[in-house]
Design an enzyme around this catalytic site. Structure first.
Site, short mmCIF file in Angstrom:
data_model
loop_
_atom_site.label_atom_id
_atom_site.label_comp_id
_atom_site.label_asym_id
_atom_site.label_seq_id
_atom_site.Cartn_x
_atom_site.Cartn_y
_atom_site.Cartn_z
N HIS A 134 10.91 -3.71 7.27
CA HIS A 134 11.26 -2.99 8.50
C HIS A 134 12.77 -2.78 8.62
CE1 HIS A 134 7.24 -4.65 9.33
NE2 HIS A 134 7.07 -3.53 9.98
N CYS A 185 0.26 -8.87 9.74
CA CYS A 185 1.70 -8.92 10.02
C CYS A 185 1.94 -9.43 11.43
CB CYS A 185 2.35 -7.55 9.82
SG CYS A 185 1.63 -6.19 10.75
N GLY A 231 0.78 -1.25 0.00
CA GLY A 231 0.00 0.00 0.00
C GLY A 231 0.80 1.28 0.00
N TRP A 266 -5.82 -0.15 17.33
CA TRP A 266 -4.73 0.81 17.29
C TRP A 266 -5.17 2.22 17.63
CZ3 TRP A 266 -1.46 -0.94 12.41
CH2 TRP A 266 -0.92 -2.19 12.69
N GLU A 312 -0.46 6.45 -1.04
CA GLU A 312 -0.91 7.04 0.23
C GLU A 312 -0.14 8.28 0.68
OE1 GLU A 312 -1.12 3.93 3.19
OE2 GLU A 312 -1.91 2.48 1.76
#
Length: 765
Positions: free
Chosen positions: A704, A653, A442, A571, A494
């Site tokens: 990451h 994830c 994304g 979240w 995004e």
């Protein structure tokens, strides 16, 4: 006297000083000594600030530059061989374990990360084998105890307990089949004894030993290990405060109450119902009971009257000297202080309590339960009573239209029109994707220019039209990049989004936002969770404009990007006055409208991300069914209102799916993408075991880390995947979104990804 305690404090700094310093060090802009000084400044502020609030037990030793579990691994010499003898300093080995390293001839991937119990915090998973050579490389607990002492602050050091350390770890690649990390306990205990004896010599009166695994079902099988470990540790250690949090002890209480410990901490925010049985279990002993009355996981002001009622029950049974009022867990999961918030209305600000304010709350509650007649204490109690009354009055208001719509949800609204096999054939003709289609999760890099433009727009320095023109240029640039690299299913990148949850909250009714309410997610990645304060609804389209524009500038299919209802809920800081299920259903209805509008705008695929669906799973299996029912139903409600031609995706994830796989199947997403590169593909065997029949995109590289995977490395991963999964179901994609990565590494990584996918098309005809 009833004492007060904070179990841990945010280590990010009130103005994200640690993030800035760590990233400056990574970028070569400051030295290791300067980084150490920046850390020392934040620790000093933390200790002195908590002490100034009147807290008796101030924590030390829990500060971290990246992750406290990683700190523990480094201290105990649990360093995988791939990081050894690379010519790196101890500090750079530490960071390489956390984020990988690809520089100066060193090329090592990051260690695996997992979610810390049911929170959005990620920890770096320790790796053990029969060859693990435990030794104390440094004694962080002693160092920080002395550091605080030099500042005039007596602290209670915090140490991750030996059982939790081993149980939260995994068998390394060099371990023999069937190896269990807990088998290393006899080898590990002498090093713990050394650490704790050194603490006692340094003058520590108490030590907080965190054993959060005690709130899990599996801990019922660890009675022998806990008994032997603490029988060895207690004689050499300061007084031990055995600390549990995030759940209830349940049957594990039976053996915990027999351990040779001086104190026991329980979480009464998440599990208030355990108080009576814990009091009964510890009453015949000399154990001091620490009561987690102030939430370490939410931002709502503590209801003093309710907390005092629970606390008084313990005082009446045990006496003041055997009771401590504490935060329920470390305050790591809350923002630092409300003092930084200038844009919340006075009414809104009065609802909340952040870490520093929570420290004041435990101090006041302890004084009340000690029978204090101090006028300032009485004033604080009365002010709290007024605040809670005002919040309760606000909570009584609701949006009737939203409540009626939730009540009108039917089972038919949860299901797609046709089963997956039918949809798949329709989508093949509609989208014309090749075998092994390539896509991303994304987001694309959020550059300095994007952040600057957003800041200028927020400050009113550029007009809305100017900002939208900037975003359109960014979107077109990302589309052209994807076309050039050769991706098959595109995204718009995004650029308009500050955060995958905050952005949606800002477009929905029912949320409020902070200016500086940052919370650590992992390493230097901080998030600013929105706060749900009232019923949630969608006043208008959220993402349609941007996805539609992206589709208008390319002939390739475009994938719309949404954050799912369960993840937005988990979240955010949720309401405490209504159920999470109700909040999730309200979010699902809002997103359902968005999904339908995206399809009407010509979008052929829509990804509704649910990375937090596993994270939100209750810690006790007995509580799973109810959660999984409403969580999965919420996802299905948000995605089921479209035609069979619309391809639905979802992303997960750092999730262990083994125990909940039937629920993953019940989501019925056409394509799911999962983190796989750092978990050694072990998740895929679960998919094979259960005969998963929908399409799947296991991540082929770890986003990451700044490290760029080679073409052959990705080919090898695809081969491993195709040994398990049918080739007709496989998508090729990274582990997660690319927001935090730079463009140079993004282009190199995606070029290799596309090359590997093309190789697979030629190889697996």
């Amino acid at each position: 006297m009833v004492a007060s305690s904070v179990l841990g404090f945010p280590r990010i700094g009130a103005n994200r000083e640690v993030k800035k310093a760590v990233e400056a060090y990574w970028g070569g802009k400051i030295t290791a000594d300067q980084l150490t000084q920046a850390a020392a400044d934040v620790k000093k502020t933390n200790w002195t600030s908590v002490k100034a609030k009147g807290v008796d037990f101030v924590p030390s030793g829990e500060f971290s530059l990246y992750d406290h579990v990683l700190d523990h691994s480094a201290a105990f010499n649990v360093v995988p061989k791939r990081y050894v003898n690379q010519g790196l300093s101890a500090l750079d080995v530490y960071f390489a374990m956390g984020r990988g390293r690809q520089a100066d001839g060193v090329d090592v991937p990051a260690s695996e990360m997992k979610k810390w119990f049911d929170s959005n915090y990620h920890f770096v998973v320790p790796e053990f084998s029969e060859e693990t050579d435990f030794k104390l490389n440094f004694n962080k607990a002693v160092e920080e105890f002395k550091e605080a002492q030099a500042l005039g602050v007596e602290t209670r050091p915090v140490v991750l307990g030996p059982i939790s350390f081993l149980v939260l770890g995994k068998a390394g690649k060099d371990a023999k089949p069937g190896f269990q990390p807990l088998s290393l306990l006899p080898k590990l205990l002498p090093v713990y004894k050394q650490l704790l004896a050194d603490l006692k010599t340094a003058g520590a009166d108490w030590v907080q030993i965190d054993e959060p695994v005690l709130v899990l079902d599996k801990a019922a099988g660890y009675e022998k290990e806990f008994a032997s470990a603490y029988a060895e540790l207690s004689p050499v250690a300061p007084k031990i405060m055995l600390t549990t949090y995030f759940g209830r002890l349940d049957t594990n209480l039976t053996y915990v109450a027999k351990l040779p410990i001086a104190g026991l901490h329980i979480d009464l925010d998440r599990a208030p119902g355990q108080l009576d049985e814990v009091i009964a279990a510890v009453k015949p002993t000399s154990i001091v009971l620490s009561l987690g009355l102030v939430s370490g996981r939410n931002v709502w002001k503590t209801d003093f009257q309710a907390a005092i009622k629970l606390g008084q029950k313990a005082v009446d049974a045990l006496g003041q000297d055997r009771v401590i009022v504490a935060t329920s867990s470390s305050l790591l999961h809350t923002p630092v202080t409300l003092e930084s918030e200038k844009k919340l209305t006075p009414e809104q600000k009065d609802w909340f309590s952040f870490a520093l304010e929570k420290a004041a709350e435990v101090s006041v509650l302890a004084k009340v339960l000690s029978g204090s007649q101090d006028a300032e204490v009485a004033k604080a109690v009365e002010a709290n009573k007024e605040s809670i009354a005002k919040r309760r009055e606000f909570e009584h208001t609701s949006d009737d239209a939203v409540r009626k719509r939730v009540a009108a949800i039917t089972p038919e609204m949860l299901n797609r029109k046709s089963p997956f096999a039918v949809r798949q054939e329709i989508q093949k003709k509609h989208m014309s994707l090749p075998k092994f289609p390539t896509t991303t999760i994304g987001s694309f890099p959020q550059t300095k220019e994007i952040r600057q433009a957003r800041a200028k727009f927020t400050k009113g320095e550029i007009t809305e039209a100017e900002y939208e023109d900037f975003l359109k240029k960014e979107i077109e640039s990302v589309v052209r990049f994807q076309e050039r690299v050769g991706l098959d299913l595109l995204v718009h990148g995004e650029p308009e989004r500050n955060d995958m949850v905050q952005y949606f909250g800002e477009q929905l009714n029912g949320f409020v936002f902070t200016q500086n309410g940052w919370v650590q997610s992992y390493g230097s990645r901080y998030v600013r969770p929105p706060i749900i304060v009232s019923d949630v609804s969608r006043p208008g389209p959220i993402t349609v404009k941007w996805s539609a524009y992206a589709q208008s500038v390319t002939k390739l299919p475009m994938k719309g990007m949404l954050t799912g209802p369960v993840t937005i809920l988990n979240w955010s800081f949720p309401r405490a006055d209504v159920s999470r299920e109700l909040q999730s259903r309200q979010l699902a209805l809002a997103l359902r409208d968005e999904v339908i509008d995206l399809e009407k705008a010509g979008i052929q695929a829509i990804q509704v991300d649910e990375p937090a669906i596993r994270e939100g799973l209750p810690l006790r299996r007995a509580d799973w069914d109810n959660y999984l029912t409403w969580a999965v139903d919420s996802f299905k409600l948000s995605t089921a209102g479209v035609t069979d031609a619309l391809q639905t995706h979802s992303h997960f994830c750092y999730s262990d799916f083994d125990d909940i796989f039937p629920s993953i199947q019940r989501l019925d997403a056409d394509v799911i993408s999962i983190e796989a590169s750092k978990s050694d593909m072990k998740l895929l065997n679960t998919f094979k075991q259960y005969g998963y029949s929908n399409q799947i995109g296991p991540g082929v590289y770890d986003i990451h880390s700044p490290r760029v995977p080679g073409d052959q490395e990705i080919r090898d991963r695809l081969q491993s995947m195709l040994a398990i999964l049918p080739d007709g179901l496989l998508f090729v994609n990274p582990d997660c979104g690319l927001k935090t990565r730079g463009w140079k590494e993004t282009e190199a990584s995606l070029t290799n990804l596309v090359s590997a996918a093309r190789w697979a098309r030629q190889t697996y005809v």
